[in-house]
Design a protein around this motif. Structure first.
Motif, PDB file in Angstrom:
ATOM      1  N   LEU A 115       0.839  -1.198   0.000  1.00 13.02           N
ATOM      2  CA  LEU A 115       0.000   0.000   0.000  1.00 13.02           C
ATOM      3  C   LEU A 115       0.874   1.248   0.000  1.00 13.02           C
ATOM      4  O   LEU A 115       2.026   1.221   0.441  1.00 13.02           O
ATOM      5  CB  LEU A 115      -0.921   0.007   1.212  1.00 13.02           C
ATOM      6  N   ALA A 116       0.316   2.342  -0.494  1.00 13.29           N
ATOM      7  CA  ALA A 116       1.012   3.629  -0.529  1.00 13.29           C
ATOM      8  C   ALA A 116       2.341   3.512  -1.264  1.00 13.29           C
ATOM      9  O   ALA A 116       3.354   4.064  -0.839  1.00 13.29           O
ATOM     10  CB  ALA A 116       1.210   4.178   0.880  1.00 13.29           C
ATOM     11  N   GLY A 117       2.346   2.786  -2.360  1.00 13.11           N
ATOM     12  CA  GLY A 117       3.570   2.599  -3.135  1.00 13.11           C
ATOM     13  C   GLY A 117       3.399   3.046  -4.574  1.00 13.11           C
ATOM     14  O   GLY A 117       2.280   3.155  -5.087  1.00 13.11           O
ATOM     15  N   LYS A 118       4.533   3.306  -5.223  1.00 18.86           N
ATOM     16  CA  LYS A 118       4.539   3.610  -6.649  1.00 18.86           C
ATOM     17  C   LYS A 118       5.328   2.527  -7.359  1.00 18.86           C
ATOM     18  O   LYS A 118       6.442   2.183  -6.945  1.00 18.86           O
ATOM     19  CB  LYS A 118       5.170   4.982  -6.916  1.00 18.86           C
ATOM     20  N   TYR A 119       4.756   1.976  -8.425  1.00 20.98           N
ATOM     21  CA  TYR A 119       5.365   0.871  -9.156  1.00 20.98           C
ATOM     22  C   TYR A 119       5.617   1.266 -10.611  1.00 20.98           C
ATOM     23  O   TYR A 119       4.790   1.961 -11.234  1.00 20.98           O
ATOM     24  CB  TYR A 119       4.456  -0.356  -9.122  1.00 20.98           C
ATOM     25  N   SER A 120       6.749   0.835 -11.133  1.00 20.86           N
ATOM     26  CA  SER A 120       7.055   1.022 -12.542  1.00 20.86           C
ATOM     27  C   SER A 120       6.978  -0.320 -13.253  1.00 20.86           C
ATOM     28  O   SER A 120       7.283  -1.365 -12.665  1.00 20.86           O
ATOM     29  CB  SER A 120       8.448   1.630 -12.732  1.00 20.86           C
ATOM     30  N   VAL A 121       6.564  -0.292 -14.525  1.00 20.59           N
ATOM     31  CA  VAL A 121       6.503  -1.493 -15.360  1.00 20.59           C
ATOM     32  C   VAL A 121       7.307  -1.203 -16.626  1.00 20.59           C
ATOM     33  O   VAL A 121       6.988  -0.268 -17.371  1.00 20.59           O
ATOM     34  CB  VAL A 121       5.055  -1.863 -15.724  1.00 20.59           C
ATOM     35  N   GLU A 122       8.344  -1.996 -16.857  1.00 25.06           N
ATOM     36  CA  GLU A 122       9.189  -1.837 -18.040  1.00 25.06           C
ATOM     37  C   GLU A 122       9.081  -3.110 -18.869  1.00 25.06           C
ATOM     38  O   GLU A 122       9.320  -4.209 -18.365  1.00 25.06           O
ATOM     39  CB  GLU A 122      10.642  -1.602 -17.649  1.00 25.06           C
ATOM     40  N   VAL A 123       8.700  -2.949 -20.157  1.00 23.24           N
ATOM     41  CA  VAL A 123       8.453  -4.103 -21.017  1.00 23.24           C
ATOM     42  C   VAL A 123       9.167  -3.912 -22.349  1.00 23.24           C
ATOM     43  O   VAL A 123       9.123  -2.825 -22.942  1.00 23.24           O
ATOM     44  CB  VAL A 123       6.937  -4.284 -21.281  1.00 23.24           C
ATOM     45  N   VAL A 124       9.807  -4.961 -22.825  1.00 29.05           N
ATOM     46  CA  VAL A 124      10.355  -5.013 -24.171  1.00 29.05           C
ATOM     47  C   VAL A 124       9.797  -6.261 -24.835  1.00 29.05           C
ATOM     48  O   VAL A 124       9.820  -7.352 -24.252  1.00 29.05           O
ATOM     49  CB  VAL A 124      11.892  -5.057 -24.179  1.00 29.05           C
ATOM     50  N   ALA A 125       9.255  -6.119 -26.062  1.00 24.92           N
ATOM     51  CA  ALA A 125       8.672  -7.242 -26.792  1.00 24.92           C
ATOM     52  C   ALA A 125       9.217  -7.276 -28.206  1.00 24.92           C
ATOM     53  O   ALA A 125       9.705  -6.264 -28.728  1.00 24.92           O
ATOM     54  CB  ALA A 125       7.145  -7.134 -26.811  1.00 24.92           C
ATOM     55  N   VAL A 126       9.126  -8.434 -28.829  1.00 23.29           N
ATOM     56  CA  VAL A 126       9.528  -8.621 -30.225  1.00 23.29           C
ATOM     57  C   VAL A 126       8.322  -9.131 -30.991  1.00 23.29           C
ATOM     58  O   VAL A 126       7.701 -10.133 -30.589  1.00 23.29           O
ATOM     59  CB  VAL A 126      10.695  -9.631 -30.344  1.00 23.29           C
ATOM     60  N   ASP A 127       7.929  -8.461 -32.095  1.00 21.18           N
ATOM     61  CA  ASP A 127       6.751  -8.890 -32.838  1.00 21.18           C
ATOM     62  C   ASP A 127       7.090 -10.014 -33.809  1.00 21.18           C
ATOM     63  O   ASP A 127       8.234 -10.491 -33.874  1.00 21.18           O
ATOM     64  CB  ASP A 127       6.089  -7.709 -33.547  1.00 21.18           C
ATOM     65  N   GLY A 128       6.077 -10.452 -34.564  1.00 24.36           N
ATOM     66  CA  GLY A 128       6.262 -11.574 -35.463  1.00 24.36           C
ATOM     67  C   GLY A 128       7.292 -11.339 -36.541  1.00 24.36           C
ATOM     68  O   GLY A 128       7.856 -12.294 -37.098  1.00 24.36           O
ATOM     69  N   GLY A 129       7.579 -10.069 -36.840  1.00 25.84           N
ATOM     70  CA  GLY A 129       8.580  -9.738 -37.847  1.00 25.84           C
ATOM     71  C   GLY A 129       9.965  -9.500 -37.280  1.00 25.84           C
ATOM     72  O   GLY A 129      10.861  -9.068 -38.003  1.00 25.84           O
ATOM     73  N   GLY A 130      10.121  -9.742 -35.970  1.00 24.80           N
ATOM     74  CA  GLY A 130      11.433  -9.554 -35.346  1.00 24.80           C
ATOM     75  C   GLY A 130      11.729  -8.135 -34.927  1.00 24.80           C
ATOM     76  O   GLY A 130      12.857  -7.821 -34.551  1.00 24.80           O
ATOM     77  N   ARG A 131      10.712  -7.247 -34.947  1.00 23.99           N
ATOM     78  CA  ARG A 131      10.923  -5.851 -34.579  1.00 23.99           C
ATOM     79  C   ARG A 131      10.669  -5.662 -33.083  1.00 23.99           C
ATOM     80  O   ARG A 131       9.663  -6.140 -32.563  1.00 23.99           O
ATOM     81  CB  ARG A 131      10.004  -4.936 -35.390  1.00 23.99           C
ATOM     82  N   ARG A 132      11.577  -4.959 -32.414  1.00 27.78           N
ATOM     83  CA  ARG A 132      11.450  -4.723 -30.976  1.00 27.78           C
ATOM     84  C   ARG A 132      10.554  -3.521 -30.711  1.00 27.78           C
ATOM     85  O   ARG A 132      10.531  -2.558 -31.478  1.00 27.78           O
ATOM     86  CB  ARG A 132      12.818  -4.481 -30.342  1.00 27.78           C
ATOM     87  N   SER A 133       9.835  -3.572 -29.591  1.00 21.84           N
ATOM     88  CA  SER A 133       8.990  -2.475 -29.136  1.00 21.84           C
ATOM     89  C   SER A 133       9.077  -2.418 -27.623  1.00 21.84           C
ATOM     90  O   SER A 133       9.318  -3.439 -26.974  1.00 21.84           O
ATOM     91  CB  SER A 133       7.539  -2.694 -29.584  1.00 21.84           C
ATOM     92  N   ALA A 134       8.919  -1.220 -27.058  1.00 25.02           N
ATOM     93  CA  ALA A 134       9.061  -1.065 -25.609  1.00 25.02           C
ATOM     94  C   ALA A 134       7.931  -0.226 -25.050  1.00 25.02           C
ATOM     95  O   ALA A 134       7.371   0.631 -25.739  1.00 25.02           O
ATOM     96  CB  ALA A 134      10.397  -0.415 -25.272  1.00 25.02           C
ATOM     97  N   ARG A 135       7.579  -0.480 -23.785  1.00 25.10           N
ATOM     98  CA  ARG A 135       6.646   0.380 -23.042  1.00 25.10           C
ATOM     99  C   ARG A 135       7.138   0.529 -21.616  1.00 25.10           C
ATOM    100  O   ARG A 135       7.681  -0.412 -21.022  1.00 25.10           O
ATOM    101  CB  ARG A 135       5.234  -0.192 -23.043  1.00 25.10           C
TER     102      ARG A 135
END
Length: 392
Positions: free
Chosen positions: A98-118
């Motif tokens: 409780l009373a916390g701040k969380y970060s989410v870091e994601v890196v993915a690769v699509d079907g064509g091999g291209r990387r994407s991040a959020r």
């Protein structure tokens, strides 16, 4: 002295960077295949709420969920499913704090091999009669000499003097540190000049039971520390298209750059590194530029302002741009290759940068960055800074 003039090679086709509005949109941004729950910016998330990351095709490459801006900093254990399409916390993992701040870091690769991040964040529930301060830097971190201790409160503070007095900062060697309020929800601390390398800083947060507003009391009693590392400052000259990097006052490299174009200029002034991302996404639709660009794999991204100014790798401009022309949407671009490389100017700089390092921009046609835009407090003189304290 190092120089990067001979490292440039031709690549790519897009132009993209952020100007003066927040970089990241929510999880429903058009064309964004990475889905994250809770949504970016979600508040009052319950301790037992679901956390999930999914992609419709391709595979997740990396997922990291971390409690941030808190002395109880820690990573949420989890795993990517065998098919690579989803991530979830491990069974039996601890509830969210409780009373916390969380970060989410994601890196993915699509079907064509291209990387994407959020990169997203959310905050968890704080009881209605309590307030807390989310703070930076992280506990036990090593930072640059320009680091500013910053508290963002989850509720407006009316009794500023009591709250400021309850946060005690001590240093070794000793140096005067003063607070400055930016409105009712933010309090920053800094010394008169950049920290001396090697300084040890302890922040004692004694907010528990302090009445910050009528009937609203603090819930934190904790201590965090950080250490000031070597001195590194970088001077970006938007007119000369160069960045001079200095270590302990000595010039170690002059790097060719591209800054903001005539209609999307880069802020002048002193900016402090607040985040480092090996790869991130920059989408013009989230910063008011429409569909002008959507680059899902911007390498070596160094955040300089809260509003979205970055110093980052650029693999899409022609090599003669760097050192000769300003073409970005407000950021500072260094030469890089797709996927990022330590052998490029951007990779070289990224690997030698700490949160808390100072990047100063001069000779741009824009205004000076606001002192509350990111950790921009060094743009105020010491007397004006101290005038913003509730204890003066």
């Amino acid at each position: 002295m190092l120089t990067w003039a001979g490292l440039l090679t031709v690549l790519a086709v897009l132009t993209g960077c952020t100007g003066s509005t927040p970089l990241f949109g929510d999880n429903r941004s058009p064309g964004d295949a990475i889905r994250i729950f809770p949504e970016d910016g979600a508040e009052n998330v319950g301790a037992d709420s679901r956390i999930e990351v999914t992609v419709p095709d391709g595979r997740l490459e990396r997922v990291k969920v971390t409690r941030m801006e808190d002395a109880e900093h820690g990573q949420v254990p989890g795993r990517i499913a065998e098919d690579g399409r989803s991530w979830a916390p491990d069974k039996g993992a601890r509830r969210l704090g409780l009373a916390g701040k969380y970060s989410v870091e994601v890196v993915a690769v699509d079907g064509g091999g291209r990387r994407s991040a959020r990169n997203t964040s959310f905050t968890t529930l704080v009881p209605a009669d309590r307030f807390i301060g989310y703070f930076k830097p992280e506990n036990r971190s090593t930072v640059g000499t320009g680091m500013i201790v910053s508290f963002d409160f989850n509720r407006p503070v009316r009794n500023r003097a009591a709250v400021e007095k309850a946060i005690r900062i001590t240093t070794d060697p000793a140096v005067e540190v003063a607070g400055h309020w930016f409105g009712d929800e933010r309090l920053d601390f800094r010394p008169a000049r950049y920290w001396e390398p090697g300084t040890e800083v302890t922040v004692d947060v004694g907010l528990r039971d302090v009445e910050g507003a009528p009937g609203v009391y603090g819930s934190q009693r904790k201590k965090f520390t950080f250490r000031v590392g070597r001195s590194q400052t970088s001077l970006v000259d938007a007119r000369a298209h160069t960045m001079q990097v200095r270590r302990d006052g000595e010039l170690v490299s002059t790097v060719p750059i591209t800054a903001g174009a005539a209609k999307t200029t880069t802020y002048n002034g002193k900016m402090v590194v607040s985040e480092l991302h090996e790869v991130t996404r920059m989408d013009g639709r989230t910063v008011g530029f429409g569909g002008e660009y959507d680059i899902k794999d911007v390498p070596h991204a160094v955040r300089l302002t809260k509003s979205g100014t970055f110093l980052h790798g650029n693999y899409w401009e022609s090599p003669d741009t760097f050192g000769s022309d300003n073409t970005s949407h407000g950021c500072i671009g260094l030469r890089d290759v797709k996927g990022g490389s330590s052998d490029t100017p951007a990779g070289w700089f990224f690997e030698r940068t700490l949160v808390g390092d100072v990047v100063e921009v001069v000779n741009s046609a824009d205004k000076t960055v606001a002192p509350d835009n990111g950790l921009g407090g060094w743009n105020l003189g010491w007397s004006r800074w101290k005038a913003g304290s509730a204890l003066r």
